[in-house]
Each structure stands twice: as structure tokens, then as C-alpha cells.
Enzyme design. Structure first.
Site, PDB file in Angstrom:
ATOM      1  N   LYS A 171      -9.659  -2.050   1.757  1.00 46.99           N
ATOM      2  CA  LYS A 171      -9.299  -0.934   2.639  1.00 46.99           C
ATOM      3  C   LYS A 171     -10.023   0.360   2.243  1.00 46.99           C
ATOM      4  O   LYS A 171     -10.457   1.128   3.098  1.00 46.99           O
ATOM      5  CB  LYS A 171      -7.790  -0.707   2.597  1.00 46.99           C
ATOM      6  CG  LYS A 171      -6.974  -1.933   2.957  1.00 46.99           C
ATOM      7  CD  LYS A 171      -7.239  -2.384   4.363  1.00 46.99           C
ATOM      8  CE  LYS A 171      -6.276  -3.491   4.763  1.00 46.99           C
ATOM      9  NZ  LYS A 171      -6.507  -3.944   6.124  1.00 46.99           N
ATOM     10  N   ARG A 229       0.842  -1.191   0.000  1.00 48.92           N
ATOM     11  CA  ARG A 229       0.000   0.000   0.000  1.00 48.92           C
ATOM     12  C   ARG A 229       0.882   1.247   0.000  1.00 48.92           C
ATOM     13  O   ARG A 229       1.922   1.277   0.656  1.00 48.92           O
ATOM     14  CB  ARG A 229      -0.893   0.037   1.245  1.00 48.92           C
ATOM     15  CG  ARG A 229      -2.022  -0.953   1.209  1.00 48.92           C
ATOM     16  CD  ARG A 229      -2.913  -0.841   2.433  1.00 48.92           C
ATOM     17  NE  ARG A 229      -2.273  -1.341   3.627  1.00 48.92           N
ATOM     18  CZ  ARG A 229      -1.681  -0.610   4.534  1.00 48.92           C
ATOM     19  NH1 ARG A 229      -1.660   0.712   4.413  1.00 48.92           N
ATOM     20  NH2 ARG A 229      -1.121  -1.149   5.592  1.00 48.92           N
ATOM     21  N   ASP A 276      -9.604  -9.555   9.085  1.00 48.17           N
ATOM     22  CA  ASP A 276      -9.043  -8.222   8.813  1.00 48.17           C
ATOM     23  C   ASP A 276      -9.986  -7.057   9.104  1.00 48.17           C
ATOM     24  O   ASP A 276      -9.548  -6.039   9.605  1.00 48.17           O
ATOM     25  CB  ASP A 276      -8.590  -8.149   7.344  1.00 48.17           C
ATOM     26  CG  ASP A 276      -7.682  -6.964   7.080  1.00 48.17           C
ATOM     27  OD1 ASP A 276      -6.836  -6.655   7.935  1.00 48.17           O
ATOM     28  OD2 ASP A 276      -7.827  -6.331   6.010  1.00 48.17           O
ATOM     29  N   CYS A 279       0.649  -7.796  12.056  1.00 51.19           N
ATOM     30  CA  CYS A 279       0.962  -8.076  13.472  1.00 51.19           C
ATOM     31  C   CYS A 279       0.317  -9.384  13.907  1.00 51.19           C
ATOM     32  O   CYS A 279       0.068  -9.604  15.090  1.00 51.19           O
ATOM     33  CB  CYS A 279       0.460  -6.950  14.367  1.00 51.19           C
ATOM     34  SG  CYS A 279       1.515  -5.519  14.336  1.00 51.19           S
ATOM     35  N   HIS A 284     -10.657  -2.142  11.837  1.00 54.85           N
ATOM     36  CA  HIS A 284      -9.598  -3.001  11.295  1.00 54.85           C
ATOM     37  C   HIS A 284      -9.431  -4.159  12.272  1.00 54.85           C
ATOM     38  O   HIS A 284      -8.489  -4.193  13.056  1.00 54.85           O
ATOM     39  CB  HIS A 284      -8.315  -2.153  11.159  1.00 54.85           C
ATOM     40  CG  HIS A 284      -7.225  -2.792  10.372  1.00 54.85           C
ATOM     41  ND1 HIS A 284      -5.907  -2.438  10.516  1.00 54.85           N
ATOM     42  CD2 HIS A 284      -7.247  -3.759   9.427  1.00 54.85           C
ATOM     43  CE1 HIS A 284      -5.165  -3.159   9.694  1.00 54.85           C
ATOM     44  NE2 HIS A 284      -5.949  -3.963   9.025  1.00 54.85           N
ATOM     45  N   TYR A 332      -1.649  -3.467  -6.857  1.00 56.06           N
ATOM     46  CA  TYR A 332      -1.341  -4.276  -5.674  1.00 56.06           C
ATOM     47  C   TYR A 332      -2.352  -4.098  -4.541  1.00 56.06           C
ATOM     48  O   TYR A 332      -2.623  -2.969  -4.100  1.00 56.06           O
ATOM     49  CB  TYR A 332       0.068  -3.939  -5.143  1.00 56.06           C
ATOM     50  CG  TYR A 332       0.617  -5.093  -4.323  1.00 56.06           C
ATOM     51  CD1 TYR A 332       1.334  -6.113  -4.938  1.00 56.06           C
ATOM     52  CD2 TYR A 332       0.373  -5.205  -2.965  1.00 56.06           C
ATOM     53  CE1 TYR A 332       1.807  -7.200  -4.220  1.00 56.06           C
ATOM     54  CE2 TYR A 332       0.838  -6.279  -2.231  1.00 56.06           C
ATOM     55  CZ  TYR A 332       1.550  -7.278  -2.862  1.00 56.06           C
ATOM     56  OH  TYR A 332       2.012  -8.358  -2.155  1.00 56.06           O
ATOM     57  N   ARG A 386       1.734 -12.115  -0.487  1.00 53.74           N
ATOM     58  CA  ARG A 386       0.370 -12.373  -0.001  1.00 53.74           C
ATOM     59  C   ARG A 386      -0.245 -13.629  -0.599  1.00 53.74           C
ATOM     60  O   ARG A 386       0.156 -14.084  -1.667  1.00 53.74           O
ATOM     61  CB  ARG A 386      -0.530 -11.182  -0.388  1.00 53.74           C
ATOM     62  CG  ARG A 386      -0.101  -9.844   0.191  1.00 53.74           C
ATOM     63  CD  ARG A 386      -0.521  -9.718   1.630  1.00 53.74           C
ATOM     64  NE  ARG A 386      -0.143  -8.452   2.220  1.00 53.74           N
ATOM     65  CZ  ARG A 386      -0.892  -7.832   3.137  1.00 53.74           C
ATOM     66  NH1 ARG A 386      -2.031  -8.328   3.537  1.00 53.74           N
ATOM     67  NH2 ARG A 386      -0.471  -6.697   3.674  1.00 53.74           N
ATOM     68  N   SER A 431      -1.428  -3.639  10.678  1.00 55.71           N
ATOM     69  CA  SER A 431      -1.127  -4.565   9.584  1.00 55.71           C
ATOM     70  C   SER A 431       0.092  -5.413   9.908  1.00 55.71           C
ATOM     71  O   SER A 431       1.076  -4.923  10.473  1.00 55.71           O
ATOM     72  CB  SER A 431      -0.844  -3.766   8.310  1.00 55.71           C
ATOM     73  OG  SER A 431      -1.937  -2.940   8.023  1.00 55.71           O
TER      74      SER A 431
HETATM   75  C1  OXD Z   1      -3.192  -4.536   5.652  1.00 58.68           C
HETATM   76  C2  OXD Z   1      -3.873  -5.641   4.947  1.00 58.68           C
HETATM   77  O1  OXD Z   1      -2.229  -3.962   5.118  1.00 58.68           O
HETATM   78  O2  OXD Z   1      -4.756  -6.251   5.546  1.00 58.68           O
HETATM   79  O3  OXD Z   1      -3.622  -4.225   6.770  1.00 58.68           O
HETATM   80  O4  OXD Z   1      -3.569  -5.894   3.777  1.00 58.68           O
HETATM   81 MN    MN Z   2      -5.326  -5.236   7.374  1.00 60.40          MN
END
Ligand code: OXD
Ligand code: MN
Length: 615
Positions: free
Chosen positions: A232, A84, A299, A276, A252, A223, A391, A274
Site C-alpha cells: 500500500k 492498517r 489488489d 469487498c 486499488h 502487520y 490474512r 478493502s
Molecule cells: C487492503 C488490503 O486493506 O488489500 O485493502 O490489504
Molecule cells: Mn487492498
């Protein structure tokens, strides 16, 4: 073809169920972006198969070994299009103050002009795909709808996994159904006869949100969150602003269904920044007997007070877009099983026998791989084989621990809310907030070490309020107020859930982790739910209520008494310094910080002052 003839062709090709407002919008965007063709996605298996074949022919997807990974493919992105791009993400409200200090802002009129310039003709030579989608179970009162156009078939396949995309969603969008329009282009028009590249994108990128008109525009990247706009951009940024007006919260957060030894069922919503370990926590396999954890989402959660005065939640997504590195048999066996078929992998390494690999999948790396850039790799290469933000994109329904209620249109009742970050010091393994407001304060002041999910320096500590820093499509302090107000609404008719802060990542003086994490986190979860149920007594601490002696069997988790003490160590000076930093952070949020948050901060300072000085 004349403009009128073009418009007629688009309308003629539109499914009969397409609302005229959608057709008119598609015509407008097509006139601006000038695609060679327009395809209305129905979300069918046949459509998926056709697009997949096309992407394999184009070199965008590599088919994996059909026995080892049936129905699975590997994509390699452009090396500069790997995460991102927060620096190119904008929230454009009429007044800058409504976007707040955490967002990049431009006046909407100016941004619209810029976008018109860059987007004009940007789909030349490509097909524009029209994807109607639903966030949340189809027909749920909590679900919301959108339509994304894109010139990337890779984004179509990804959106097909991550959302309920296609004819069924389209059929739900009637003349009175609000829907969010989202324009996406990779920004790489093709001249006649020009050979395409495997991962078209543009050095210039714009990820733009207009929350007041509920629109999304994205240019230049293919991406993840930059391009799968339902995720998001819609389900967090636009949704936080929608929720602000409509009385619900976009969070989130992962969602868990937990069944305790007595058969009682609980639901937990947990926010982590993100990368974690949200996906790992969402698929937790308890190490303690009698407990069962099932997955509802990994998520994003949409939370709304129900008529019964309880907080209810849905997972608006239909798939997982998880970080691959660190996902392995020992850390997340459920994910490993989920990933055995029908997966789109992006930027992981390729084995010599047509399978995938990433750091952490197995303890030992294969002797030879092709890395995420397509280059030969051995364990001596001195660089990761998979990109740290590589991913997997996979349907939630194929997760072996998916809960039977994961797509219940009524949502699930939340018993506990958890906030967590990646903190080497200062934050204990677990603490319960004394009140809802204290819990919102814990969430609002959350800090975490930076990971690879976005650009930036790894390991640097940054505030990530409610784990929403990159995802809040409104003034952050107004979002905090929405949380405070939600508590007040719940209290007026029922009871807000209990709130907790956790930290799996605290380190000892030698720099090693004090807590093993993963399956052992179930011990913490069991204590949290013991507090909800009233069976865990807890003990007062400056952090809030922490486990009383004997309430968590840490020795069974392989944790020594010293390590356990370290997990709850109170270093007055370090906590005072952090409180100073928190004061500055709150100040930086401006005058809209809720008075309840300021009051909690004052209470914390007071309790820290009362502590004996650090030795
Ligand atoms: C993030 C995702 O970056 O879930 O939080 O992709
Ligand atoms: Mn996320």
C-alpha cells in the site's frame, strides 16, 4: 566497533551488485537505528528456509501439519496490531494542500525530526534485513524499484512472497535507476540478554510517506500494509504521486483476463474498497457456460496509456495478501486450492490436528479450535475464531487460475474499468457510464460500508473515492484529474475503456441480499463485455446504461423478478438525498475538484429532478 568500522562492515557485506547509493543509504539507516547485524537479502529458497526456522524457534510462526498444509505456517499477531492504522498514516508534502483533505499531514521537517527521535536505536539487539525489490515484472518499462530495510524477519518472508525480492531486483537497480527507500522497524529494541516476544511491536505507530522525495518510514507495527511497505505504501501511495508526475495511474484494482464464448479475450480492471470481495472476483469461476476467467492481480494495478492509444496495466505485486474470513469452497474454491501449500496465515484459528480454519472456510465450524489469540474456542464461545481481518500471504504463481500473461512486461490492454462498493441501497447491480468522465465521477464519488480491513465502526457508510481513500498519496482531487487526463490522452490516440459501476451487496426490504454474487457475478461480467463488444444493447436509466430486458438471465441465478426489479430500483428521494451528500463530499474536497466532475454532478441532479416523485 567504531562508526567507520561499522560502515566498512556493511559495505563489505553488501553484494557486489549493490549500487553505491543503496550501500550509503543502508549505512546511514544502520547508524541511526543501531542494529546488532545487517543482512542483505538475496531472496533465495535457502534464505527463506533459514528465516522460517528462526521464526518457528522464536514462536512467531507455528508450523502447520506438513501433510494437510505443506510448507505453511500460522502467525499470531499482538492483539493490538491487527489492521492498517489509518489514523497513524501520514502523507507529508511540503505544502499541506498537496496532501489534500483525505490524508493526515505534518510538515516534512517536523515529521523527520519526530521519526529520527523514535527510530534512533530502535533496531538495537535485532538484525536489520535489506530487501531490494521490484514492483512489476523485472525489467518491464512499467516496473519500479525499491529497497526496504526491516528488523522483522516475518516482514522479510511476507515481502518475499508479495514482491520480486532479492538479488534479481538488486541487479536491476543501476546508477540511473530511481529506487524508493523504505525504512521499517517494529520499534522494539532488545536490551542485552532480554528475551524477545513472538510478535514485537510498539503501541506508538507511524506510517509515513514523503511523496516528493519518494521515501517511506514505518514504525511500531508488523502487520500487513503497515509493514510490507512495497504494497500500500509504495504501490499505491508513493506510486499515485509518481504516476501524477510521470503520466500513469496507481489503482486499488484487481485485474482479470476473460475469454468469451467466441474466443475473444478481454481484460478488466476493477476497484473495490478493502474487504469487498476483490480476491473473490479476481478468482471468479463463471456459472455460465463458454466463459473463462483468469487472474492477473487481486489488489493493485498500475495503468498507463500505451503507444497504441490503449490503456495497459500490470499487477505490480507477486502475491496475494487476502482476507481469510469469507473465503471458502462455496465462495472462492480457487483461493481454497491456492491455499493448500506454502502459505503464511496470520490470525486465523488453529485446528486440533494442525490445520487452519476461519469463519466461512466450511459451513460448519470444527467442534474445537485454538482461536487467533491462542485461546481455546468452541462454536459456543460467542466470538470469532479467526480475526475478521485475518490474512493469507501466498504467491500469485501458485493460483490455479493465474493467467499466462500475468507477468507480461508489456502489461495487458484494458477493455473495461469497473468500480464497486458495498451498498445496501441506491446503487444498482450494474450500470455503464455514458462517458469516461461519467465513469470517473462514479469512481470518485464511490461510497461503501466500512469493513474490518482498517480500524473504525463496521457497517458505517463512508466515501471511498476510487477505493483509494486510505491509499492516495496526493490530493485526492488531483488524482481524479489524473484519471480525467488519462481519458483525454487515450481519446487523442485511441479509445478509453468503457467504465461501469457494480454493486453485489444491494438488499431488499427484509434486509436480505438481492443478488447471490460470487460465480453468478459472471452474468454481470458477460453483460459488461457484451457492451464492450457491441452485442448488448443496454437501456437508459438515471444511473447510466443498465441491462435491457432479457440481457441477463437472472432467473438462472435464482433471482426472482421482484428481486431483479429491486436491484435497479430508483428511489428518487433517496437518490436526491445522496446527491446532496455527494455535493457536500465534493465541496469537502476543495477547489481542486476537476470541472468535469462538477459537470457530471450537475447532470446527475438534472436527471434526478426529472424523475417522478417516490411514492
Ligand atoms: C487492503 C488490503 O486493506 O488489500 O485493502 O490489504
Ligand atoms: Mn487492498
Amino acid at each position: 566497533m567504531t562508526a567507520t568500522a561499522e560502515r566498512t562492515a556493511i559495505a563489505a557485506a553488501a553484494p557486489a551488485s549493490a549500487d553505491p547509493s543503496i550501500v550509503a543509504w543502508v549505512e546511514r539507516i544502520a547508524a541511526l537505528t543501531e542494529p546488532a547485524a545487517v543482512h542483505w537479502c538475496d531472496g533465495s529458497a535457502g534464505e527463506r528456509a533459514e528465516l522460517t526456522e528462526q521464526l518457528v524457534d522464536a514462536g512467531t510462526l507455528i508450523a502447520l501439519d506438513p501433510v494437510k498444509r505443506p510448507g505453511s505456517y500460522l502467525a499470531r499477531s499482538h492483539p493490538d496490531d491487527v489492521a492498517r492504522v489509518e489514523s497513524r498514516t501520514f502523507v507529508c508534502t511540503e505544502s499541506a494542500s498537496d496532501a489534500g483533505p483525505t490524508n493526515n499531514w505534518e510538515p516534512p521537517a517536523r515529521m523527520r525530526e519526530t521519526l529520527r527521535d523514535v527510530v534512533a536505536g530502535s533496531m538495537r539487539g535485532r538484525t536489520m534485513y535489506v530487501m531490494p525489490f521490484c514492483m512489476g515484472p523485472l525489467g518491464s518499462p512499467l516496473a519500479r524499484y525499491g529497497v526496504q530495510v526491516t528488523d522483522s524477519p516475518y516482514v522479510v518472508l511476507s515481502t518475499g512472497v508479495m514482491t520480486r525480492m532479492g538479488a534479481a531486483a538488486l541487479a536491476h537497480i543501476g546508477p540511473d535507476t530511481p529506487w524508493v527507500p523504505a525504512v521499517h522497524t517494529v520499534g522494539a529494541p532488545l536490551e542485552p540478554g532480554e528475551q524477545d516476544v513472538a510478535w514485537p511491536c510498539n503501541d506508538t505507530k507511524y506510517i509515513v510517506h514523503f511523496p516528493e522525495t519518494r521515501e517511506i518510514w514505518s514504525y511500531g507495527s508488523a502487520y500487513g500494509g503497515n509493514a510490507i511497505l512495497a504494497k500500500k505504501a509504495f504501490a499505491l501511495r508513493i506510486a499515485s504521486s509518481m504516476g501524477h508526475r510521470e503520466g500513469w495511474l496507481a489503482a486499488h484494482m484487481l485485474l482479470l483476463k476473460v475469454t468469451g464464448p467466441t474466443g475473444r479475450v478481454f481484460h478488466v480492471a476493477a476497484a473495490f474498497p478493502s474487504a469487498c470481495g476483490k480476491t473473490n472476483f479476481a478468482m471468479l469461476q463463471p456459472t455460465i457456460p463458454g466463459w473463462k476467467v483468469e487472474t492477473i492481480g487481486d489488489d493493485i494495478a498500475w495503468l498507463a496509456p500505451g503507444e497504441d492509444g490503449r490503456l495497459r496495466a500490470i499487477n505490480p505485486e507477486a502475491g496475494f495478501f487476502g482476507v481469510a474470513p469469507g473465503t471458502g469452497e462455496s465462495t472462492n474454491p480457487v483461493a481454497v486450492e491456492t491455499l493448500d501449500r506454502d502459505v503464511i496465515y496470520t490470525n486465523v484459528a488453529l485446528t486440533d490436528d494442525g490445520d487452519v480454519w476461519w469463519e466461512g472456510l466450511t459451513d460448519e465450524a470444527p467442534e474445537h479450535l485454538t482461536d487467533w489469540r491462542g485461546e481455546s474456542w468452541t462454536p459456543d464461545s460467542g466470538r470469532p475464531a479467526a480475526h475478521p481481518n485475518s490474512r493469507f500471504t501466498v504467491s500469485a504463481a501458485q493460483c490455479p487460475t493465474i493467467a499466462d500473461t500475468w507477468d507480461d512486461p508489456a502489461g495487458v490492454v484494458i477493455d473495461a474499468v469497473v468500480f464497486g462498493g458495498r451498498r445496501a441501497s441506491n446503487v444498482p447491480l450494474v450500470a455503464q457510464a455514458r462517458t469516461w468522465e461519467h465513469g470517473v465521477y462514479m469512481g470518485a464519488t464511490l461510497a461503501s460500508e466500512r469493513t474490518a480491513a482498517a480500524e473504525g465502526t463496521l457497517g458505517e457508510l463512508r466515501r471511498d473515492p476510487l477505493a483509494m481513500l486510505p491509499f492516495c498519496g496526493m490530493h485526492m482531487a488531483d488524482h481524479w484529474q489524473d484519471w480525467i487526463d488519462t481519458g483525454a490522452r487515450l481519446r487523442s490516440t485511441g479509445r478509453p475503456p468503457a467504465v461501469f459501476q457494480v454493486n453485489w451487496f444491494r438488499k431488499g426490504a427484509d434486509g436480505s441480499f438481492l443478488w447471490p454474487g460470487f460465480g453468478e457475478n459472471a452474468r454481470v461480467l458477460a453483460w459488461i463485455l457484451g457492451r464492450v463488444e457491441g452485442t448488448a444493447r443496454g437501456a437508459e436509466s438515471p444511473f447510466g446504461i443498465v441491462p435491457a430486458a432479457g440481457e441477463i438471465d437472472y432467473a438462472a441465478a435464482g433471482v426472482s423478478e421482484d428481486q431483479w426489479r429491486g436491484l435497479f430500483a430508483v428511489d428518487r428521494d433517496a437518490l436526491m438525498a445522496e446527491a446532496d451528500d455527494t455535493a457536500e463530499f465534493l465541496y469537502s474536497m476543495g477547489s481542486r475538484v476537476p470541472s468535469a466532475i462538477d459537470a457530471e454532478h450537475a447532470l446527475l441532479r438534472q436527471s434526478l429532478r426529472a424523475l417522478p416523485h417516490s411514492s
